[in-house]
Design a protein around this motif. Sequence first.
Motif, PDB file in Angstrom:
ATOM      1  N   GLU A  84       0.826  -1.215   0.000  1.00  0.00           N
ATOM      2  CA  GLU A  84       0.000   0.000   0.000  1.00  0.00           C
ATOM      3  C   GLU A  84       0.860   1.266   0.000  1.00  0.00           C
ATOM      4  OE1 GLU A  84      -0.485  -2.616   2.250  1.00  0.00           O
ATOM      5  OE2 GLU A  84      -2.110  -3.436   1.009  1.00  0.00           O
ATOM      6  N   THR A  85       1.900   1.307   0.831  1.00  0.00           N
ATOM      7  CA  THR A  85       2.714   2.530   0.929  1.00  0.00           C
ATOM      8  C   THR A  85       3.640   2.716  -0.256  1.00  0.00           C
ATOM      9  OG1 THR A  85       4.447   1.444   2.246  1.00  0.00           O
ATOM     10  CG2 THR A  85       2.646   2.545   3.459  1.00  0.00           C
ATOM     11  N   THR A  86       3.820   1.665  -1.054  1.00  0.00           N
ATOM     12  CA  THR A  86       4.700   1.762  -2.221  1.00  0.00           C
ATOM     13  C   THR A  86       3.928   1.709  -3.538  1.00  0.00           C
ATOM     14  OG1 THR A  86       5.070  -0.633  -2.284  1.00  0.00           O
ATOM     15  CG2 THR A  86       6.611   0.693  -0.952  1.00  0.00           C
ATOM     16  N   ALA A  87       2.611   1.736  -3.465  1.00  0.00           N
ATOM     17  CA  ALA A  87       1.777   1.579  -4.663  1.00  0.00           C
ATOM     18  C   ALA A  87       2.053   2.641  -5.723  1.00  0.00           C
ATOM     19  CB  ALA A  87       0.298   1.596  -4.278  1.00  0.00           C
ATOM     20  N   SER A  88       2.482   3.829  -5.312  1.00  0.00           N
ATOM     21  CA  SER A  88       2.734   4.908  -6.279  1.00  0.00           C
ATOM     22  C   SER A  88       4.108   4.798  -6.938  1.00  0.00           C
ATOM     23  CB  SER A  88       2.613   6.272  -5.595  1.00  0.00           C
ATOM     24  OG  SER A  88       3.632   6.412  -4.626  1.00  0.00           O
ATOM     25  N   LEU A  89       4.929   3.872  -6.494  1.00  0.00           N
ATOM     26  CA  LEU A  89       6.277   3.718  -7.049  1.00  0.00           C
ATOM     27  C   LEU A  89       6.268   2.726  -8.206  1.00  0.00           C
ATOM     28  CD1 LEU A  89       8.288   3.454  -3.703  1.00  0.00           C
ATOM     29  CD2 LEU A  89       7.928   5.484  -5.121  1.00  0.00           C
ATOM     30  N   SER A  90       7.106   2.994  -9.196  1.00  0.00           N
ATOM     31  CA  SER A  90       7.228   2.102 -10.344  1.00  0.00           C
ATOM     32  C   SER A  90       8.285   1.033 -10.085  1.00  0.00           C
ATOM     33  CB  SER A  90       7.611   2.899 -11.587  1.00  0.00           C
ATOM     34  OG  SER A  90       7.924   2.017 -12.652  1.00  0.00           O
TER      35      SER A  90
END
Length: 155
Positions: A84-90
Motif C-alpha cells: 500500500e505505501t509503495t503503490a505509487s512507485l514504479s
Amino acid sequence: MRPASPSTEPHFSFVLETPAATPEAARQHFLAKLSVETDPADLKLDLERGRKGFVVVDTRSPEAYARRHIPGALNIPGRTVTAETTASLSKDDVIIVYCWSPGCNGATKAAVRFAALGFRVKELIGGIEYWVKEGFPTEGTLPLGTPVFGMTGEL
C-alpha cells in the motif's frame, strides 16, 4: 617452553591467515556488492544530471525526515514499507534507500521489504550522515551547518 602464539610469531600474518579470494571470486563479490549499494558522490552526480530510473527513499521517521533529508527524497519509514505505501512507485525504477549512518540498519531492513515486494533496490552507504559529511545539499527545518546525529535528534 611455551609455543609461540600466532600474534608473536615474526612471520605470522593476520591479514593472510585466511587466503585471499581468487581474482574471479573477488570480481564476483564486488560486483554483487555494487549491485546493492551506491555512494553519496554517485547519487549526487546523478541527481545533478537529472538522471532518471531511480527514486530516493528516506527510511527514517517523519520527524527525522522533516528535520533534514536529501532533496527530492520520499519519506517511507522502513517499518511501513508495504504494497500500500509503495503503490505509487514504479517497479521499473531502482529504489535507493537510506537512513542515519553506517551504524544504522534501518535502510537495510527497508531494502529487504522493498525487494520482497518486487522492487530492485540499492542502499546508500553512509546514509544521511555521509551525505552531509560530503557537504551535499539537504532540505528540512534544521539550520544549515547543524550536524545530523543519531536517532534522538541533533547535537
